[in-house]
Design a protein around this motif. Structure first.
Motif, PDB file in Angstrom:
ATOM      1  N   LYS A 380       0.839  -1.182   0.000  1.00 50.93           N
ATOM      2  CA  LYS A 380       0.000   0.000   0.000  1.00 50.93           C
ATOM      3  C   LYS A 380       0.886   1.248   0.000  1.00 50.93           C
ATOM      4  N   HIS A 381       0.433   2.291  -0.693  1.00 51.66           N
ATOM      5  CA  HIS A 381       1.189   3.539  -0.794  1.00 51.66           C
ATOM      6  C   HIS A 381       0.261   4.715  -0.507  1.00 51.66           C
ATOM      7  N   LYS A 382       0.859   5.812  -0.082  1.00 53.81           N
ATOM      8  CA  LYS A 382       0.089   6.949   0.402  1.00 53.81           C
ATOM      9  C   LYS A 382      -0.004   8.064  -0.624  1.00 53.81           C
ATOM     10  N   THR A 383      -1.178   8.711  -0.632  1.00 54.57           N
ATOM     11  CA  THR A 383      -1.408   9.920  -1.423  1.00 54.57           C
ATOM     12  C   THR A 383      -1.586  11.088  -0.464  1.00 54.57           C
ATOM     13  N   VAL A 384      -0.873  12.196  -0.733  1.00 55.46           N
ATOM     14  CA  VAL A 384      -0.996  13.404   0.079  1.00 55.46           C
ATOM     15  C   VAL A 384      -1.472  14.542  -0.816  1.00 55.46           C
ATOM     16  N   ILE A 385      -2.583  15.154  -0.446  1.00 53.89           N
ATOM     17  CA  ILE A 385      -3.177  16.252  -1.214  1.00 53.89           C
ATOM     18  C   ILE A 385      -3.151  17.498  -0.339  1.00 53.89           C
ATOM     19  N   GLY A 386      -2.565  18.554  -0.852  1.00 55.99           N
ATOM     20  CA  GLY A 386      -2.376  19.754  -0.056  1.00 55.99           C
ATOM     21  C   GLY A 386      -3.648  20.563   0.151  1.00 55.99           C
ATOM     22  N   GLU A 387      -3.524  21.564   1.001  1.00 56.01           N
ATOM     23  CA  GLU A 387      -4.659  22.430   1.301  1.00 56.01           C
ATOM     24  C   GLU A 387      -5.154  23.150   0.050  1.00 56.01           C
ATOM     25  N   ARG A 388      -6.473  23.223  -0.068  1.00 62.13           N
ATOM     26  CA  ARG A 388      -7.168  23.960  -1.123  1.00 62.13           C
ATOM     27  C   ARG A 388      -6.898  23.416  -2.527  1.00 62.13           C
ATOM     28  N   ALA A 389      -6.276  22.267  -2.621  1.00 62.37           N
ATOM     29  CA  ALA A 389      -6.054  21.666  -3.939  1.00 62.37           C
ATOM     30  C   ALA A 389      -7.393  21.291  -4.563  1.00 62.37           C
ATOM     31  N   PHE A 390      -7.426  21.295  -5.903  1.00 60.46           N
ATOM     32  CA  PHE A 390      -8.637  20.933  -6.644  1.00 60.46           C
ATOM     33  C   PHE A 390      -8.299  19.745  -7.528  1.00 60.46           C
ATOM     34  N   ILE A 391      -8.997  18.630  -7.299  1.00 62.87           N
ATOM     35  CA  ILE A 391      -8.774  17.418  -8.094  1.00 62.87           C
ATOM     36  C   ILE A 391      -9.969  17.242  -9.016  1.00 62.87           C
ATOM     37  N   GLY A 392      -9.744  17.382 -10.305  1.00 60.30           N
ATOM     38  CA  GLY A 392     -10.829  17.298 -11.270  1.00 60.30           C
ATOM     39  C   GLY A 392     -11.444  15.910 -11.343  1.00 60.30           C
ATOM     40  N   SER A 393     -12.653  15.865 -11.888  1.00 58.25           N
ATOM     41  CA  SER A 393     -13.407  14.611 -11.950  1.00 58.25           C
ATOM     42  C   SER A 393     -12.677  13.539 -12.738  1.00 58.25           C
ATOM     43  N   ASN A 394     -12.915  12.283 -12.324  1.00 61.43           N
ATOM     44  CA  ASN A 394     -12.396  11.110 -13.025  1.00 61.43           C
ATOM     45  C   ASN A 394     -10.873  11.096 -13.072  1.00 61.43           C
ATOM     46  N   SER A 395     -10.252  11.549 -11.995  1.00 65.12           N
ATOM     47  CA  SER A 395      -8.793  11.524 -11.916  1.00 65.12           C
ATOM     48  C   SER A 395      -8.337  10.302 -11.132  1.00 65.12           C
ATOM     49  N   ALA A 396      -7.168   9.789 -11.532  1.00 64.65           N
ATOM     50  CA  ALA A 396      -6.543   8.675 -10.817  1.00 64.65           C
ATOM     51  C   ALA A 396      -5.211   9.166 -10.274  1.00 64.65           C
ATOM     52  N   LEU A 397      -5.075   9.136  -8.954  1.00 65.93           N
ATOM     53  CA  LEU A 397      -3.845   9.578  -8.300  1.00 65.93           C
ATOM     54  C   LEU A 397      -3.070   8.323  -7.907  1.00 65.93           C
ATOM     55  N   ILE A 398      -1.967   8.068  -8.599  1.00 66.96           N
ATOM     56  CA  ILE A 398      -1.266   6.796  -8.503  1.00 66.96           C
ATOM     57  C   ILE A 398      -0.177   6.916  -7.442  1.00 66.96           C
ATOM     58  N   ALA A 399      -0.431   6.369  -6.285  1.00 65.00           N
ATOM     59  CA  ALA A 399       0.459   6.502  -5.129  1.00 65.00           C
ATOM     60  C   ALA A 399       1.730   5.642  -5.306  1.00 65.00           C
ATOM     61  N   PRO A 400       2.832   6.100  -4.659  1.00 68.61           N
ATOM     62  CA  PRO A 400       2.928   7.270  -3.791  1.00 68.61           C
ATOM     63  C   PRO A 400       3.021   8.561  -4.616  1.00 68.61           C
ATOM     64  N   VAL A 401       2.229   9.540  -4.208  1.00 70.97           N
ATOM     65  CA  VAL A 401       2.220  10.807  -4.943  1.00 70.97           C
ATOM     66  C   VAL A 401       1.763  11.919  -3.998  1.00 70.97           C
ATOM     67  N   ARG A 402       2.281  13.140  -4.270  1.00 71.11           N
ATOM     68  CA  ARG A 402       1.921  14.310  -3.475  1.00 71.11           C
ATOM     69  C   ARG A 402       1.393  15.386  -4.411  1.00 71.11           C
ATOM     70  N   ILE A 403       0.270  15.972  -4.007  1.00 70.30           N
ATOM     71  CA  ILE A 403      -0.313  17.096  -4.740  1.00 70.30           C
ATOM     72  C   ILE A 403      -0.175  18.325  -3.845  1.00 70.30           C
ATOM     73  N   GLY A 404       0.488  19.345  -4.337  1.00 73.05           N
ATOM     74  CA  GLY A 404       0.790  20.496  -3.509  1.00 73.05           C
ATOM     75  C   GLY A 404      -0.429  21.360  -3.205  1.00 73.05           C
ATOM     76  N   ALA A 405      -0.261  22.264  -2.253  1.00 70.98           N
ATOM     77  CA  ALA A 405      -1.328  23.197  -1.882  1.00 70.98           C
ATOM     78  C   ALA A 405      -1.721  24.047  -3.082  1.00 70.98           C
ATOM     79  N   ASP A 406      -3.020  24.292  -3.245  1.00 70.88           N
ATOM     80  CA  ASP A 406      -3.580  25.147  -4.294  1.00 70.88           C
ATOM     81  C   ASP A 406      -3.335  24.624  -5.704  1.00 70.88           C
ATOM     82  N   ALA A 407      -2.825  23.407  -5.835  1.00 70.91           N
ATOM     83  CA  ALA A 407      -2.626  22.826  -7.158  1.00 70.91           C
ATOM     84  C   ALA A 407      -3.960  22.409  -7.762  1.00 70.91           C
ATOM     85  N   ILE A 408      -3.975  22.277  -9.080  1.00 67.22           N
ATOM     86  CA  ILE A 408      -5.153  21.809  -9.807  1.00 67.22           C
ATOM     87  C   ILE A 408      -4.744  20.611 -10.649  1.00 67.22           C
ATOM     88  N   VAL A 409      -5.497  19.552 -10.506  1.00 66.00           N
ATOM     89  CA  VAL A 409      -5.343  18.386 -11.372  1.00 66.00           C
ATOM     90  C   VAL A 409      -6.529  18.382 -12.316  1.00 66.00           C
TER      91      VAL A 409
END
Length: 455
Positions: A380-409
């Motif tokens: 198992k691997h961890k996903t970290v999503i920062g504050e106020r980040a926006f993850i668009g619909s139908n997205s796959a976040l493939i861990a281990p991965v980090r999404i920074g604060a205020d980022a948009i996927v």
């Protein structure tokens, strides 16, 4: 709650429980997510026992595993009645000279305060040899009677089949639960005979042996007959579950929670619900759930091992699995599943999302159809999503991965590398446009289908 004198508890659990028709020992069948034996032991533990001994027989390995580290066990083999069962605990209590409570593993709802009343009665001025727990059921036909004087001392105990009409008119019945001093208990049991139809040694006969010694016994009466209800079949187990759930629902509402359809809400033995919590119909709580003040649990949710913060909103049709944490004001909507994941303050995952092994920062928004791909088939691997980040619909976040604060996927992205704070990440194949291709395709297919019909 504690007693002023040391006491030991002997819990009888040697019976086969054949009416359950189960490979699981009768006393290990769960009520509200906890084995009935453990319900009883929890009440005993409130009083701080010096010793707890569980008498085992059939299925002993299951019970020994279930009480390991919490109680000693004593084997009854062969099984020659309740008195014989209690005698098997004598070795475990060698040298103990305090009080003894005799309880039954299939009578799980005896309250700690009732047990203490029995122990206290044992040490009143008249010093009874034994204290019997009595009750007054609606239907007395199955039970032995306790014929008692006005001061609660027992004049006679008699089985229903052996009672006179006057004795049968007595509504005070014997639950089988007793309190005695250890020295008295084992001395009196040593003089109990088995001259009866079953050839067994009955615990209740200690009252008669003590009477022959010129000593009286006393009765303590519970005000709730359901407290001493035994569970011997699947139907009785279901009845006990219903009884427990009804009590817990009333308790939750009395403490300030709103249950829209109480009979459809199922709590676990350890569910904690705060004030001004609203719980809609058909919500099931597994073990390990805490719900803070002002939370709203919508219909058809299943919640287990989760912590729901103040003012959170869950569901409808959401599933929170062990390790799910929703911080203040967070929201999960319909068909969202969380497992070992933290949803930060005010963060939202409103639709069709899986968050597993994840940490989502405050104010982040998780779009519909997003999944954290946390398992590679081995680890198992961890996903970290920062504050106020926006993850668009139908997205796959493939861990281990980090999404920074205020980022948009961007919607439809499969993200396998870290995204910096404030960055836009779009991971899509290039779109190919072929004008008129679909029209030509439809024409060709229609002609082919028509030709097949003619053929």
């Amino acid at each position: 709650m504690s007693t002023t004198r040391e006491f030991a508890a002997i819990i009888l659990a040697a019976g086969k429980g054949t009416r359950m028709k189960s490979d699981l020992h009768k006393v290990l069948h769960p009520i509200a997510g906890r084995a009935m034996l453990h319900h009883l032991m929890a009440s005993v533990d409130e009083l701080g026992p010096r010793h707890t001994v569980v008498v085992v027989g059939s299925g002993r390995e299951q019970i020994e595993a279930a009480v390991a580290g919490r109680a000693a066990t004593a084997l009854q083999e062969p099984q020659l009645g309740t008195g014989h069962a209690v005698q098997q605990a004598q070795g475990s209590l060698a040298g103990f000279d305090g009080d003894v409570l005799v309880l039954y593993g299939d009578v799980p709802f005896v309250r700690a305060e009732t047990m203490r009343r029995m122990l206290d009665r044992l040490h009143e001025a008249d010093a009874p040899a034994s204290v019997v727990l009595g009750f007054e059921p609606e239907d007395t036909l199955r039970y032995g009677r306790v014929i008692a004087a006005a001061d609660g001392t027992i004049e006679k105990m008699v089985e229903h089949k052996d009672a006179t009409e006057d004795e049968r008119a007595c509504r005070l019945c014997n639950s089988g639960l007793m309190a005695m001093r250890a020295a008295d208990l084992f001395d009196l049991l040593g003089r109990v005979g088995n001259d009866n139809a079953a050839g067994e040694y009955y615990l209740v006969d200690v009252v008669n042996v003590a009477r022959d010694d010129g000593r009286k016994s006393a009765v303590v009466v519970t005000d709730d007959p359901a407290e001493v209800a035994g569970i011997n079949s699947r139907a009785e187990l279901a009845g006990a579950e219903a009884q427990w759930q009804a009590f817990r629902r009333e308790e939750a509402m009395a403490n300030g929670a709103s249950l829209r359809a109480p009979d459809t809400v199922f709590f676990s033995y350890d569910t904690q619900v705060g004030r001004d919590v609203t719980i809609e119909p058909n919500v099931v709580f597994g073990p390990g759930v805490t719900v803070a003040d002002g939370a709203h649990i919508k219909a058809f949710c299943h919640i287990e091992g989760a912590t729901i913060g103040e003012g959170c909103e869950v569901g409808p049709f959401a599933r929170l699995r062990p390790g799910a944490v929703m911080e203040r004001g967070a929201k999960v909507g319909n068909f969202v599943e969380m497992k070992k994941a933290v949803l930060g303050e005010g963060a939202k995952a409103s639709h069709l999302t899986y968050l597993g092994d994840a940490e989502v920062g405050a104010g982040a928004n998780i779009g519909a159809g997003t999944i954290t791909c946390n398992y590679d088939g081995y680890f198992k691997h961890k996903t970290v999503i920062g504050e106020r980040a926006f993850i668009g619909s139908n997205s796959a976040l493939i861990a281990p991965v980090r999404i920074g604060a205020d980022a948009i996927v961007a919607a439809g992205s499969a993200v396998s590398r870290d995204v910096d704070a404030g960055e836009l990440r779009m991971v899509r194949a290039e779109q190919m446009v072929k004008p008129g291709w679909a029209d030509r395709f439809h024409d060709a297919m229609k002609k082919k289908k028509a030709a097949e019909k003619k053929g």
